[in-house]
Design a protein around this motif. Structure first.
Motif: not given
Ligand code: ACO
Ligand SMILES: O=CC(=O)O
Ligand code: MG
Length: 362
Positions: A59-60, A96, A127, A161, A188
């Motif tokens: 992810e991020d 993740r 999220k 988050e 986040d």
């Protein structure tokens, strides 16, 4: 809402039976790596056995252009690394995945479970907004596990988050028997809450309380006064810990982005440890040792806990030890320490040696 009777039934024909209890495997450091980064991926095999969890992050922090390479890189790392992932491995393998509303989340899950599901211990879902997200992942994982012929369920970890996720934290924890734990996602979460910070975790010097002035005269109000920085994350972590404890799952601190500030990193980790978290994320190799140190009880505390257990005999009544009253309740706290020390001793010979050497400290 599912009937309590159905809660532990597989959600797809042929899927493994859900666990009734989440295994307490050491997870002091969840070390993130980007599987699309060849230098990072190359370091993974040597880290097995020296870190509790390795997490392939999709992810991020992974560039959009590298999302497919990261997914494929993780498949290769899992297949090619001895001792990584699976029930008896010294180092767990987590991932993740991308968010459920992203263009990649579905393919992340379908590829990883079907290709390396037997090695994957936990899927971290970012999220998460509410129980509906966990229900979706729960059913999809069951279908994929059945398709892949897996014989043990993959567990789910949610990142806290979003403000909505925070409000729904209890229902998220209880949404599936797969729920392994929660991590705080301070970056986040800060953005979603519209907090006026620009950091990845940690404190903020502006969040403080100030000593009262001597009087309300302008001179005294303007005079230098002591200030004390407060913990921006106290409420969130404490609430996360309670929600996890209530559901028998594990709470974790998340990222500490100031990689150079190893001192404040250790402070933030220790606050989380003292409040009840079992581990944290490590973003850089240098944070692994900090996490392992902080989330292992100090030998002196273990020695004291053992003395209380010894002094309390059958576990009831009250005794005096070093001028302090100990009773059933302090005994329970001490048992948490002693049990954790035993679990960690089983995987960390150096720590076992320190706990053995100190005994009860007597
Ligand atoms: C808000 C969130 O979502 S947080 C979670 C997402 N973020 C992440 O996962 C970040 C993971 N970490 C990283 O990307 C990197 O550590 C960074 C960008 C923070 C720093 O990277 P660098 O500037 O390369 O760090 P540095 O120069 O100190 O690295 C030293 C060596 O360690 C390696 N390294 C750095 N981070 C890691 C890691 N997480 N895992 C394994 N190896 C690593 C580097 O590749 C480098 O290798 P080399 O000696 O062969 O060149
Ligand atoms: O994903 C982590 C965060 O802090 O955001
Ligand atoms: Mg995040």
């Amino acid at each position: 809402m599912r009937s309590a009777k159905d809660f532990f039934a597989p959600l797809a024909v042929g899927a493994p039976t859900p666990l009734r209890e989440i295994p307490t495997r050491p997870s002091r450091a969840i070390h993130f790596f980007d599987p699309s980064n060849p230098k990072m991926a190359a370091k993974v095999p040597d880290m097995v056995g020296s870190v509790d969890v390795l997490l392939g992050n999709l992810e991020d922090a992974v560039k959009a252009d590298n999302k497919l390479a990261a997914r494929q890189g993780l498949v290769e790392v899992a297949r090619g690394t001895e001792g990584l992932g699976g029930p008896d491995s010294p180092t767990q393998l987590w991932t993740r995945v991308n968010a459920l509303d992203s263009p990649w989340g579905l393919d992340d899950l379908t590829t990883l479970v079907t290709e390396i599901g037997d090695r994957l211990d936990v899927v971290m879902v970012p999220k998460v907004q509410g129980a509906e997200d966990i229900h979706y992942v729960d059913r999809l994982l069951a279908q994929l596990e059945a398709k892949a012929g897996l014989d043990r369920p993959i567990l789910v970890h949610a990142i806290l988050e979003t403000a909505r996720g925070m409000v729904n934290v209890e229902e998220i924890c209880g949404a599936s028997p797969r729920m392994q734990g929660l991590s705080l996602g301070p970056a986040d979460l800060a953005a979603d809450r519209r907090m006026k910070t620009t950091r990845v975790g940690g404190g903020h010097p502006g969040y403080l309380v100030r000593q009262d002035p001597l009087s309300s005269s302008p001179e005294d109000v303007a005079r230098e006064r002591a200030t004390h920085q407060q913990d921006l994350w106290h409420y969130t972590i404490a609430r996360m810990v309670d929600a996890c404890a209530m559901h028998g799952i594990f709470p974790y601190y998340g990222p500490f982005g100031d990689i150079a500030d190893v001192v404040a990193c250790e402070d933030q980790f220790r606050n989380a440890f003292l409040l009840g978290c079992v581990g944290t994320w490590s973003l850089h190799p240098k944070q692994i040792a900090i996490a392992h140190r902080v989330f292992s009880p100090a030998p002196e505390d273990v020695a004291h806990a053992r003395r209380v257990v010894e002094a309390m005999g059958d576990g009831t009544g009250a005794v005096m030890l070093d001028g302090k009253m100990e009773d059933d309740a302090s005994l329970k706290q001490c048992l948490v320490m002693v049990e954790l020390a035993e679990q960690l001793s089983a995987v960390d010979p150096e720590l076992k040696q320190r706990y053995d050497a100190i005994g009860t400290g007597a």
